[in-house]
Structures are given as structure tokens and as C-alpha cells.
Scaffold this motif. Structure first.
Motif, PDB file in Angstrom:
ATOM      1  N   TRP A 141       0.839  -1.208   0.000  1.00 38.84           N
ATOM      2  CA  TRP A 141       0.000   0.000   0.000  1.00 38.84           C
ATOM      3  C   TRP A 141       0.869   1.251   0.000  1.00 38.84           C
ATOM      4  O   TRP A 141       0.578   2.221  -0.709  1.00 38.84           O
ATOM      5  CB  TRP A 141      -0.917   0.012   1.211  1.00 38.84           C
ATOM      6  N   ASN A 142       1.934   1.228   0.801  1.00 36.31           N
ATOM      7  CA  ASN A 142       2.809   2.398   0.861  1.00 36.31           C
ATOM      8  C   ASN A 142       3.499   2.659  -0.470  1.00 36.31           C
ATOM      9  O   ASN A 142       3.702   3.812  -0.854  1.00 36.31           O
ATOM     10  CB  ASN A 142       3.842   2.222   1.978  1.00 36.31           C
ATOM     11  N   TRP A 168      -0.225   5.039  -0.070  1.00 35.09           N
ATOM     12  CA  TRP A 168      -1.282   4.876   0.931  1.00 35.09           C
ATOM     13  C   TRP A 168      -1.406   6.134   1.792  1.00 35.09           C
ATOM     14  O   TRP A 168      -0.421   6.671   2.286  1.00 35.09           O
ATOM     15  CB  TRP A 168      -0.957   3.675   1.792  1.00 35.09           C
TER      16      TRP A 168
END
Length: 257
Positions: free
Chosen positions: A20-21, A25
Motif C-alpha cells: 500500500w505504501n 497509501w
């Protein structure tokens, strides 16, 4: 992929959050230099849940020198603000990219922070009465059992210490992706319910769990906390948000003296 078990689901979650990062994110995007400077000047806010800022009254009037633990709070968003306000900060998280963001911001702004990698489903590696405040944004939806965590929080707080927690109330886990139909039973536990595991992609979603009011709030009370205040919040987007259906709680509790 290796079968997900009670022993290794934390690693699946860390890998998912790293992914996600890498895609930008929201909850892993570090605070800016300008936000840090604003906090130094007294202009700041922090979130435990997606949209509502934590009320100012929930914080001590003076954070200078207080020991603050960011519990599952990596990402470089809240700890820089606490540091700007004079707190002595420790961040505890299991996801490497979240911890790297903390390290980056601290080096950029020139403050010290203790960075500890660990799994909050295990006993916390801190001494009894070590902290004045624990800041715990929504994250215990990634662990199967939360009552042991509340007991650990109570142990490591000083008498009169504060626990500020963001909590997923579990309601959203009952719905399909479009949030139009209730299709899953509660509690949502992929380790015990094959239908729940089938609803998740461990690479994309990680392994998530719903928790009840009895686990989340009664669990704090059973651990010895006194509840001072609370509020509800929504996702900030989606059909449930549009219908103003709360899917999160935030709680302010204290360790009685």
C-alpha cells in the motif's frame, strides 16, 4: 503462497502494508516539513480515525518531556507532531516501510525518536509504567485478539496515563465491496472462517479481523482503564459513509491512580 496461520499473519499484513505504501497509501504518507513547523507554532491536529480530529481536551495541556508511545503508529504522521510539541517519542510498529518513514522524518527535522519493530499481538517490550500517553490509531483490526493488548497498554502506562485509541467497530466487515448488501457473518475472522478468508486477498488486503464492543471498550474497562470520552466516525468515503453509518470509534481512557 504459504498458508496463513495464527503464527504468521502479521507478516502477511506487513507485506500488504508495504505494498500500500508503495502505491501512496494515505496512512503511510509522512507529514511534511511545513506541517512540522506549523506544529511547532501550535497549529496542528491528529487523527485516530479517518475523518474526525482528536479533541484537544484529550491531550495533556503540556506535552513537554512526556513519554509518548505511538502504538502501531508508524508512517511519520503523528509522532512528528508529538515531537514538535516537546514529547519524548517511541514508535512501535511491525511494518518496515512505516518505520522507515518515522526515521526519515526524524532525521529531516532533527529530533530523536526511539523506533521499535515488534508485533502488538505479543507482549510489548516496554517496562511497567514507562509511558504517559499511548496513541493508537485504527490498527488492531490486524490482530486476532485485542484484550491482551489492552492489558499490556495498562501495564506500560504510568498511573494517570492516557490511552487514546481508534477502533474499527466491525460493522463494515459484514458488507460486500459495494457496501450495499450484508453478506458476511460477524465476527469476521479469516483464520477460523473459510468464507472470510476467501473474501480477502492476503497480498492485497492482508488478514483483517472484526472486534466487538465487548472486546474493544469493555476490554479496556476489564484491563483496568476508566473511560473518559469517546466518539464515532465513518470511512470518509463509500456508501456507508454517504449514509452516515459509523464504522469506527475513538476512545479516551485513563489508568486510574
Amino acid at each position: 503462497m504459504t498458508d496463513i496461520t495464527t503464527e504468521n499473519y502479521a507478516d502477511a499484513n506487513a507485506r500488504a502494508i508495504d505494498g500500500w505504501n508503495a502505491q501512496g497509501w494515505e496512512w503511510g504518507t509522512p507529514s511534511s516539513h511545513e506541517e512540522y513547523l506549523d506544529a511547532r507554532q501550535g497549529e496542528w491536529r491528529m487523527l485516530l480515525t479517518p475523518t474526525k480530529p482528536v479533541p484537544p481536551a484529550w491531550y495533556p495541556s503540556d506535552l513537554s518531556g512526556l513519554r509518548v508511545l505511538g502504538l502501531a503508529c508508524g508512517g511519520g504522521q503523528q509522532m512528528p507532531i508529538f515531537a514538535a510539541l516537546g514529547a519524548r517519542c517511541t514508535v512501535f510498529d511491525y511494518t518496515l516501510s512505516q518505520l522507515e518513514s518515522e526515521r526519515m522524518v526524524a532525521e529531516r527535522e532533527g529530533y530523536e525518536i526511539e523506533i521499535v519493530r515488534g508485533n502488538m499481538s505479543k507482549p510489548l517490550p516496554f517496562a511497567d509504567g514507562e509511558f504517559d500517553l499511548i496513541f493508537h490509531p485504527v490498527s488492531n483490526c490486524y490482530i486476532e485478539e485485542v484484550k491482551p493488548l489492552w492489558r499490556e497498554c495498562h501495564r506500560i502506562l504510568k498511573s494517570g496515563g492516557r490511552l487514546l485509541a481508534g477502533l474499527d467497530n466491525g460493522f463494515g466487515y459484514a458488507f460486500d465491496d459495494a457496501e450495499e448488501r450484508a453478506v458476511y457473518s460477524l465476527p469476521f475472522n479469516p483464520l477460523k472462517n473459510p468464507n472470510h478468508m476467501a473474501a480477502l486477498d492476503p497480498v492485497e488486503d492482508g488478514i483483517q479481523f472484526s472486534h466487538t464492543l465487548e472486546e474493544q471498550i469493555r476490554g479496556q474497562l476489564q484491563a483496568g482503564f476508566q473511560l473518559v470520552d469517546c466518539y464515532e466516525d465513518t470511512y470518509g468515503e463509500g456508501r456507508l459513509h454517504d449514509l452516515n453509518i459509523p464504522t469506527f470509534w475513538a476512545t479516551y481512557a485513563v489508568k486510574a491512580g
